[in-house]
Enzyme design. Structure first.
Site, mmCIF file in Angstrom:
data_model
loop_
_atom_site.group_PDB
_atom_site.id
_atom_site.type_symbol
_atom_site.label_atom_id
_atom_site.label_comp_id
_atom_site.label_asym_id
_atom_site.label_seq_id
_atom_site.Cartn_x
_atom_site.Cartn_y
_atom_site.Cartn_z
ATOM 1 N N LYS A 1 -33.239 -14.799 -9.107
ATOM 2 C CA LYS A 1 -34.693 -14.804 -8.919
ATOM 3 C C LYS A 1 -35.121 -14.012 -7.667
ATOM 4 O O LYS A 1 -34.293 -13.684 -6.816
ATOM 5 C CB LYS A 1 -35.172 -16.259 -8.836
ATOM 6 C CG LYS A 1 -34.961 -17.048 -10.144
ATOM 7 C CD LYS A 1 -35.533 -18.461 -10.048
ATOM 8 C CE LYS A 1 -35.389 -19.210 -11.367
ATOM 9 N NZ LYS A 1 -35.987 -20.559 -11.319
ATOM 10 N N TYR B 1 -41.588 -17.960 -19.914
ATOM 11 C CA TYR B 1 -41.758 -19.364 -19.512
ATOM 12 C C TYR B 1 -42.778 -20.123 -20.368
ATOM 13 O O TYR B 1 -43.291 -21.161 -19.933
ATOM 14 C CB TYR B 1 -42.124 -19.452 -18.025
ATOM 15 C CG TYR B 1 -40.934 -19.268 -17.104
ATOM 16 C CD1 TYR B 1 -39.893 -20.198 -17.072
ATOM 17 C CD2 TYR B 1 -40.848 -18.181 -16.243
ATOM 18 C CE1 TYR B 1 -38.802 -20.041 -16.225
ATOM 19 C CE2 TYR B 1 -39.756 -18.017 -15.393
ATOM 20 C CZ TYR B 1 -38.742 -18.960 -15.395
ATOM 21 O OH TYR B 1 -37.663 -18.821 -14.557
ATOM 22 N N ASN C 1 -35.637 -21.275 -6.274
ATOM 23 C CA ASN C 1 -34.306 -21.876 -6.319
ATOM 24 C C ASN C 1 -33.228 -20.890 -6.771
ATOM 25 O O ASN C 1 -32.195 -21.270 -7.305
ATOM 26 C CB ASN C 1 -34.321 -23.150 -7.173
ATOM 27 C CG ASN C 1 -34.816 -22.893 -8.585
ATOM 28 O OD1 ASN C 1 -35.040 -21.746 -8.971
ATOM 29 N ND2 ASN C 1 -34.971 -23.947 -9.368
ATOM 30 N N HIS D 1 -31.881 -18.785 -12.501
ATOM 31 C CA HIS D 1 -32.215 -19.434 -13.771
ATOM 32 C C HIS D 1 -30.969 -19.426 -14.635
ATOM 33 O O HIS D 1 -30.180 -18.477 -14.580
ATOM 34 C CB HIS D 1 -33.322 -18.666 -14.506
ATOM 35 C CG HIS D 1 -33.413 -19.013 -15.969
ATOM 36 N ND1 HIS D 1 -34.159 -20.077 -16.418
ATOM 37 C CD2 HIS D 1 -32.819 -18.470 -17.059
ATOM 38 C CE1 HIS D 1 -34.019 -20.163 -17.745
ATOM 39 N NE2 HIS D 1 -33.207 -19.198 -18.154
ATOM 40 N N GLU E 1 -32.878 -16.309 -25.234
ATOM 41 C CA GLU E 1 -33.139 -15.696 -23.928
ATOM 42 C C GLU E 1 -32.352 -14.397 -23.733
ATOM 43 O O GLU E 1 -32.859 -13.454 -23.115
ATOM 44 C CB GLU E 1 -32.804 -16.699 -22.814
ATOM 45 C CG GLU E 1 -33.776 -17.880 -22.789
ATOM 46 C CD GLU E 1 -33.490 -18.887 -21.682
ATOM 47 O OE1 GLU E 1 -34.235 -19.876 -21.572
ATOM 48 O OE2 GLU E 1 -32.514 -18.693 -20.921
HETATM 49 P P1 ATP Z 1 -34.365 -22.726 -14.850
HETATM 50 O O1 ATP Z 1 -35.105 -22.908 -16.162
HETATM 51 O O2 ATP Z 1 -35.003 -21.726 -13.918
HETATM 52 O O3 ATP Z 1 -32.898 -22.498 -15.045
HETATM 53 P P2 ATP Z 1 -34.305 -25.576 -14.562
HETATM 54 O O4 ATP Z 1 -33.945 -25.605 -16.011
HETATM 55 O O5 ATP Z 1 -33.396 -26.278 -13.596
HETATM 56 O O6 ATP Z 1 -34.448 -24.093 -14.042
HETATM 57 P P3 ATP Z 1 -36.995 -26.151 -15.372
HETATM 58 O O7 ATP Z 1 -37.473 -27.551 -15.471
HETATM 59 O O8 ATP Z 1 -36.667 -25.401 -16.625
HETATM 60 O O9 ATP Z 1 -35.744 -26.135 -14.358
HETATM 61 O O10 ATP Z 1 -38.072 -25.340 -14.550
HETATM 62 C C1 ATP Z 1 -38.093 -23.923 -14.579
HETATM 63 C C2 ATP Z 1 -38.347 -23.397 -13.186
HETATM 64 O O11 ATP Z 1 -39.648 -23.806 -12.788
HETATM 65 C C3 ATP Z 1 -37.426 -23.981 -12.094
HETATM 66 O O12 ATP Z 1 -36.188 -23.321 -11.985
HETATM 67 C C4 ATP Z 1 -38.270 -23.753 -10.868
HETATM 68 O O13 ATP Z 1 -38.224 -22.388 -10.436
HETATM 69 C C5 ATP Z 1 -39.666 -24.063 -11.387
HETATM 70 N N1 ATP Z 1 -40.017 -25.483 -11.193
HETATM 71 C C6 ATP Z 1 -39.517 -26.554 -11.851
HETATM 72 N N2 ATP Z 1 -40.058 -27.711 -11.430
HETATM 73 C C7 ATP Z 1 -40.934 -27.360 -10.464
HETATM 74 C C8 ATP Z 1 -41.834 -28.077 -9.619
HETATM 75 N N3 ATP Z 1 -41.932 -29.411 -9.692
HETATM 76 N N4 ATP Z 1 -42.592 -27.380 -8.728
HETATM 77 C C9 ATP Z 1 -42.508 -26.021 -8.654
HETATM 78 N N5 ATP Z 1 -41.693 -25.275 -9.427
HETATM 79 C C10 ATP Z 1 -40.920 -25.923 -10.311
HETATM 80 MG MG MG Z 2 -35.005 -24.514 -17.504
#
Ligand code: ATP
Ligand code: MG
Length: 140
Positions: A11, A51, A114, A117, A128
């Site tokens: 990211k 997304y 974070n 992804h 994806e």
């Molecule tokens: P990713 O899909 O990026 O691998 P993930 O599956 O761990 O991460 P998801 O729940 O799919 O998490 O959320 C997608 C992305 O949205 C997260 O990686 C993060 O960048 C962002 N995100 C998730 N929860 C929050 C939150 N509470 N506040 C802000 N951003 C968030």
């Molecule tokens: Mg995810």
């Protein structure tokens, strides 16, 4: 367990800090092979599309803004149980809650920024991967 593929994204918070190689080293150390990789800048439309599943979530707009704030590195990872293995190497969504030694624990700045992804299921991985790569761009 058969060899599997998953989609990974380094990211903007990580590319901004010049961490592509450091993240890749952790992926490779875990036994994942980077079989396709490109550095791109996501348009707002493409990030919104990627997304879509999160479009009702309160963080959706900020997430799209963040993902378009700088270059990302999209990659296809291959290995035994690659989807689950990559999720393990990535660590929990919130870096504060991630296990020691995971990418998000080491490099993540916040629950949003974070660093990586990773696809969360083999079915989503297929969708994806196809979102970013044609078959001809992937060399197993
Ligand atoms: P990713 O899909 O990026 O691998 P993930 O599956 O761990 O991460 P998801 O729940 O799919 O998490 O959320 C997608 C992305 O949205 C997260 O990686 C993060 O960048 C962002 N995100 C998730 N929860 C929050 C939150 N509470 N506040 C802000 N951003 C968030
Ligand atoms: Mg995810």
């Amino acid at each position: 367990m058969a060899s599997e593929r998953t989609l990974s994204i380094i990211k903007p918070d990580a590319t901004r800090r010049n961490l592509t190689g450091a993240v890749n080293a952790l992926l490779e150390d875990a036994g994942l092979r980077i079989i396709a990789q490109k550095r791109i800048r996501l348009s707002r439309e493409r990030a919104e599309d990627f997304y879509q599943v999160h479009k009702e979530r309160p963080f959706y707009n900020d997430l799209v803004t963040f993902m378009t704030s700088g270059p990302v590195v999209v990659q296809v990872l291959e290995g035994e149980d690659a989807v689950l293995l990559n999720r393990k190497v990535m660590g929990a969504t919130d870096p504060a809650l991630a296990n020691a030694g995971t990418i998000r624990k080491i490099f993540g700045e916040s629950i949003e920024a974070n660093s990586v992804h990773g696809s969360d299921s083999p079915d989503n991985a297929k969708t994806e991967i196809a979102f970013f790569f044609s078959e001809g761009e992937i060399t197993g």
